[in-house]
Write an enzyme that holds these catalytic residues in place. Structure first.
Site, short mmCIF file in Angstrom:
data_model
loop_
_atom_site.label_atom_id
_atom_site.label_comp_id
_atom_site.label_asym_id
_atom_site.label_seq_id
_atom_site.Cartn_x
_atom_site.Cartn_y
_atom_site.Cartn_z
N ARG A 90 25.80 -29.01 -6.86
CA ARG A 90 25.77 -29.57 -8.23
C ARG A 90 24.75 -30.69 -8.32
NH1 ARG A 90 28.18 -33.99 -9.90
NH2 ARG A 90 29.39 -34.23 -8.00
N HIS A 167 38.27 -34.52 5.10
CA HIS A 167 37.71 -35.21 3.94
C HIS A 167 38.51 -36.49 3.67
CE1 HIS A 167 34.99 -32.07 1.91
NE2 HIS A 167 34.32 -33.21 1.94
N1 PCA Z 1 30.67 -35.88 1.31
C1 PCA Z 1 29.87 -34.80 0.79
C2 PCA Z 1 28.62 -34.82 1.63
C3 PCA Z 1 28.64 -36.07 2.38
C4 PCA Z 1 29.97 -36.63 2.20
O1 PCA Z 1 30.42 -37.65 2.75
C5 PCA Z 1 30.61 -33.47 0.77
O2 PCA Z 1 31.84 -33.46 0.65
O3 PCA Z 1 29.97 -32.43 0.86
#
Ligand code: PCA
Length: 215
Positions: A90, A167
């Site tokens: 995006r 994440h």
């Molecule tokens: N989050 C992004 C790329 C780098 C990061 O820390 C992602 O979730 O793709």
């Protein structure tokens, strides 16, 4: 001593910080369950991140790799289950690239699964005080690119290396102008990640509990 590689990312999308960068800086040099933790930062760049990752893996020959990155808007640490062979952005990455419907690895399988005991890790991370969930999508930006590249290394060259992706929510400082958006302090993230890694090093057997969403 065997090592555990924990990667984070540099800031992106105009942000001043990335919690994953702070996280790996804090964890670098620690020892967990007889393993030396190596923290390293990857570029937020489709082209360079997998190469940098492969170089780190070659250099440290880690028993386990936990790659991490920011998922702004999520309320809990998210253990990713699936990496997909898709790069569809995006926004431009930090090198200005913005792939649309491209493969991470041409001819590679559509998807890979993490081989870490994610449900057991979730329980351990929660017990350490860190809200943690499982997630079925790491998106199709650079984090998924790195997660897929990591799983591809495991599948094609390094079958004894275990790997997964985590994440992270925003840091509190990132939501000062975003009222009602969730965030998590770095100490909680660090405590959760320590517990998750210790759990993964201690067992390959996962818990038989259902966690999947109904939608
Ligand atoms: N989050 C992004 C790329 C780098 C990061 O820390 C992602 O979730 O793709």
């Amino acid at each position: 001593m065997q090592s555990v590689l924990v990667t984070g990312f540099e800031p992106f999308e105009g942000q001043a910080v990335n919690p994953s960068h702070e996280l790996v800086r804090l964890l670098d040099g620690e020892t967990i369950a007889g393993h030396a933790l190596v923290g390293a930062v990857l570029p937020v760049a489709f082209a360079d991140a997998p190469t940098a990752l492969a170089r780190l893996v070659e250099r440290h020959a880690p028993a386990l790799v936990l790659a991490t990155g920011l998922a702004g808007g999520r309320a809990a640490l998210s253990l990713e289950r699936v990496a997909i062979n898709l790069a569809d952005a995006r926004i431009a990455d930090n090198a200005g690239a913005r792939p649309v419907d491209a493969a991470v690895v041409a001819g590679g399988p559509d998807a890979y699964f993490s081989d870490l005991p994610l449900k057991a890790m979730r329980a351990a991370m929660r017990a350490a005080g860190a809200p943690t969930e499982l997630s079925l999508s790491a998106g199709s930006f650079v984090c998924n690119q790195v997660f897929y590249a990591l799983c591809h290394l495991r599948a094609t060259r390094l079958s004894s290396m275990r790997c997964g992706f985590l994440h992270l929510p925003w840091l509190p400082v990132q939501v000062l102008d975003l009222p009602l958006q969730p965030s998590m302090d770095i100490e909680t993230m660090v405590a959760g990640v320590r517990a998750g890694i210790a759990c993964a090093l201690g067992t390959t057997t996962d818990l038989a509990v259902g966690t999947g969403p109904t939608h």
